[in-house]
Design an enzyme around this catalytic site. Sequence first.
Site, PDB file in Angstrom:
ATOM      1  N   ARG A 228     -26.960  29.688  33.479  1.00 53.10           N
ATOM      2  CA  ARG A 228     -25.911  29.828  32.465  1.00 53.10           C
ATOM      3  C   ARG A 228     -26.194  28.930  31.263  1.00 53.10           C
ATOM      4  O   ARG A 228     -25.824  29.239  30.141  1.00 53.10           O
ATOM      5  CB  ARG A 228     -24.548  29.441  33.047  1.00 53.10           C
ATOM      6  CG  ARG A 228     -24.131  30.314  34.215  1.00 53.10           C
ATOM      7  CD  ARG A 228     -22.740  29.922  34.683  1.00 53.10           C
ATOM      8  NE  ARG A 228     -22.440  30.498  35.990  1.00 53.10           N
ATOM      9  CZ  ARG A 228     -21.244  30.519  36.524  1.00 53.10           C
ATOM     10  NH1 ARG A 228     -20.220  29.989  35.869  1.00 53.10           N
ATOM     11  NH2 ARG A 228     -21.032  31.053  37.710  1.00 53.10           N
TER      12      ARG A 228
ATOM     13  N   GLU B  94     -20.652  41.088  33.242  1.00 50.19           N
ATOM     14  CA  GLU B  94     -19.429  40.433  32.790  1.00 50.19           C
ATOM     15  C   GLU B  94     -19.700  39.568  31.564  1.00 50.19           C
ATOM     16  O   GLU B  94     -20.833  39.162  31.318  1.00 50.19           O
ATOM     17  CB  GLU B  94     -18.828  39.562  33.905  1.00 50.19           C
ATOM     18  CG  GLU B  94     -17.360  39.213  33.635  1.00 50.19           C
ATOM     19  CD  GLU B  94     -16.762  38.187  34.601  1.00 50.19           C
ATOM     20  OE1 GLU B  94     -15.606  38.345  34.982  1.00 50.19           O
ATOM     21  OE2 GLU B  94     -17.454  37.213  34.936  1.00 50.19           O
TER      22      GLU B  94
END
Lengths: 146, 146, 479, 479
Positions: free
Chosen positions: D96, D167
């Site tokens: 991330r 997402e």
Amino acid sequence: MSNTVVLGVIGSDAHVVGITILEQAFRTAGFNVVNLGVQTSQEEFAEAARAHDAEAVLVSSLYGHAKQDCQGFHDVLEAADVDAVTYIGGNLAVGQDDWERTRETFEALGFDRVFDSETDPEEAIAALRRDLRITPPETERVAANT
Amino acid sequence: MSNTVVLGVIGSDAHVVGITILEQAFRTAGFNVVNLGVQTSQEEFAEAARAHDAEAVLVSSLYGHAKQDCQGFHDVLEAADVDAVTYIGGNLAVGQDDWERTRETFEALGFDRVFDSETDPEEAIAALRRDLRITPPETERVAANT
Amino acid sequence: MIRDERLPSDELRRLDETIRTDWSTGADIDFEEAIRYHDSLPANKRFADVLESADDPLLQPRAGVPRLEDQIELLAYLHESGEADLLPTTIDSYTRDNAYEKAKEGLENARETGDDTLNGFPAVNHGVEGCRELIGATDAPIEVRHGTPDARLLAAITFAGGFQSFEGGPISYNIPYTNRHSLAETIENWQFVDRLAGAYTEHGVRINREPFGPLTGTLVPPSIAIAIMLIEGKLAATQGVRSLTLGYGQVGNVVQDVAALRALKELGQEFLSDEVCVTTVFHEWMGGFPPDEARANGVIGLGGLTAAIARPDKVITKSPQEFQGVPTMEANASGLRTTRQVIDMAIEQDIDIDGIDREQQLIERETRNLLEAVLEAGDGDVVQGTLAAFDSGALDVPFAPSDSAKGAVLPARDDDGRVRILEWGELAMDDEIKEIHRARLSQRADTEGRDQSFRMVADDVDAISEGKLIGRPEPRGDA
Amino acid sequence: MIRDERLPSDELRRLDETIRTDWSTGADIDFEEAIRYHDSLPANKRFADVLESADDPLLQPRAGVPRLEDQIELLAYLHESGEADLLPTTIDSYTRDNAYEKAKEGLENARETGDDTLNGFPAVNHGVEGCRELIGATDAPIEVRHGTPDARLLAAITFAGGFQSFEGGPISYNIPYTNRHSLAETIENWQFVDRLAGAYTEHGVRINREPFGPLTGTLVPPSIAIAIMLIEGKLAATQGVRSLTLGYGQVGNVVQDVAALRALKELGQEFLSDEVCVTTVFHEWMGGFPPDEARANGVIGLGGLTAAIARPDKVITKSPQEFQGVPTMEANASGLRTTRQVIDMAIEQDIDIDGIDREQQLIERETRNLLEAVLEAGDGDVVQGTLAAFDSGALDVPFAPSDSAKGAVLPARDDDGRVRILEWGELAMDDEIKEIHRARLSQRADTEGRDQSFRMVADDVDAISEGKLIGRPEPRGDA
């Protein structure tokens, strides 16, 4: 006195709810609040405290890495000529460590007071008033007596 | 043929839902049903089967004590001159016994067929028709083909 | 001929003396002294007061183990870790059958081995002293929960032992449990129990009585359950009971459950004398549970939500281990806390669902049909009317093992999951109501492309344990 | 100046080539070949089709572990034992942060020690082949779930690797997660992600995109969440996305949650072009959970009930171990089955709650206020409007760590438990709406006998984890 407190979440921690509520609480209690937000470095705390001549530096940490994040913090404050009361609060240790040991650890690091994550903002405010010898505003004293 | 079946829950067992549904199912399928209800003794089964000249005796047991409750059951039937097909169904053993052993146990006790508690009433009806060589009513055969 | 009339004092005394001789511990009962003992109990152990003065639904589990010290520990755990407001003491099966000798052996066995050789607390064997030790050691009110057709000695001992609440009734602890007692017999037994509760009440100790609302626990149409609650309430009130908690078991349709609980409360207040304080208890789903704790928690959650909307005075909770029988105390406490969380999150919300009033009206109309039939059959006497109505099938309970009920009524869910009646038998219901049920079931039959039949009943009985509310047929073909 | 305009093909190509060089596995991406791979996938692995054609809400958990074989096993377990309809692959924190070297070390470490040294699946390190092994071994559609501000390489690799749902978004994966990325920067990043999804879509592979609705997960007023969903939906649609799942996180008030999900669906269909298929996803409570699995199951049960009434297309479930962080796979499956049981028991019921329409109208009106402010601030351009609105505080997210949001808005629950706004900052809302909120909060203040203040906010933030919906003050005195 400036009644200014500097507030922030130290290290890589992005938990913002606690300091948002603390900011509101200290502001309502009559303090000038400088909220540095999340992911604040030691240097950012020191710089803000010097720039605003803060009387207190309140450090929040909720992700369990406070001990690493605060190593040498008081040296950095001293190097920046900051002479403020320092508090730390939150989830200060990962896992099942007992609280007394945690408190001692952070007092040894140089913090004046150490709070757990269950502490109400009022408690920190009351402590800071004692430490700074501030009288609460009239309205609040009345309310407290009713 | 009378197409009469005698139905009941043997022993001290008071589980009534299963035989209530069985009664409805056999009646709808065109059988005369004598439902003895719960907590029926071996003697009550035998007496009812003789009195109604039953062609089948259907024993239900759901509380796990079927083996004790059925010891000598077929001797009691024989003593009462009952010559009927006998079925038993339900939770026939307490705990984790494997089904094949349970079936063998009850076949050894004299039952013609042994069903577990998951059996649909239709399955028992179809089996009984085969055993008694009964042709299903016209309407039902049609329905089964649609 | 037994009628709905208050037992005279001398008859109460005579019976009381006979009953005490049924088992040795009966000799320790002293009514006057028992009143003084009850008077000495603190406010937080007075069952009726605690229940009737609560703002929100109080939670109560089921629990009973043979040994006194274990029962004390179990209740303390459920009170502290389960946060139960009211506590139970569930009685063992031998005591329910009045087999005190067997209960005694079981208790001795339990004391020697440490195993739970009985499935509950043998209160008769523990006697007055044992009960009082339990009451004394426990910081909340405790109810006796059992299933005993002849509970006269159990009542005499537990009342003297300090219990202030007692479950059961002549219909609800007979018809769903056994076919070994006639209805006339259990009515007579329970007149004594209620008369004894009434005697305590007269002396200032309001014993709470709780007819068992779920009956057979299997798709019981609300009006049938409510009619029986009102009859048992009336019989108890005649004998002097002044604190009555009428029960109802969740069917799983939220609108119907809320409507039924409201109908129960309103009809209870209407039908029973003003002297009686009527409260209600909602039993979380009493039918078959899924063989899976996670899914069982879903069933419990829906029960909690229903309670938050209907606001009964009390909720009897289930545990996630319901499928396997008696739960561990941890699972029991877990069911309590899951229910508590849902209730506390939902109860302050304004959740007003359309159609509750309409369903409530239907339930009340059905209940009045049944009650009128009972009163008519008894020429105004509820006892004689009840006997006659069960005999004729005008009043009936589905899936009842007792020969005292016809058991001709068969329920099935409609397309919305509400419990309707498929087979009426001789049930006293007017044609308009029957037509409403027929139409609702016909709608379901259309949806499912099959006829109305016992198959729906069989499918519905298993549906919740298999993960659905309505027992729809499996989709055909390769779907 | 960045605007809401479709990236030209040559720009897409240029960016794509640059991004692939960020990490060695980028070299394996071959778009044409990836299209053929996607075309070879069976119908039950096509995320958008499965989601859009379902009748009832589909359930999806969160789950990600570092090693490929473990992830395959975990997803198989959640699919079989948890009965999950849609599966996730949650990405680790290093990925991330685009720290692929650290993710590589963590993965190597995991492979050597067998421990989960990363908190998710490092899809970039696993590369196209690793992703395809996972897709191939799993019998349901899988979504990439992460929290990555710059997810360009992650998208390029996972799309090529066979994932068909992704997402995140420029606001929802920035503002609630970090203060290290400017909004302009993440909008640019996500234009690429959406443009790449659009390119697949043009070639017949409809990649489903799902903006992250819960935002900070902490009492987010529904209109703020919905406005951001619509903005991210619009930005994605501009780049060619045709399957959009807009998200919303449960606040715990049933009426407000159902109203919000309906508003989200209706505004989504109104605001986005007809070419876009809009679905919705409901996240079970994202705030603090009770430190008790039993109570957590109550929170989950209320989420399931809400989903049964609102009927979103998808539900992201929580586990009873939410309090302690990453759940065991058994607890994860348990949360799925508890939710499934409640939904399946309640979904066929006609539960129509009063006041949902009124609440929905209020939410829609508030959302329009926010959207109009954004469009006005950008002179009709959504990107420029979003930047300007966040800068001025006209659009704001409570409790956001990002400096890109003012964070001046403070929410609190009203007397019914609905989330209202106590401190508005510069939020673009008309006075009538502000007055409605003020009145509702004033009603609560009256009930509680205290002033409206941040104390309510603080109490509300902790309330559900402490067993209630609304953070009421402790009763005073000896109560």
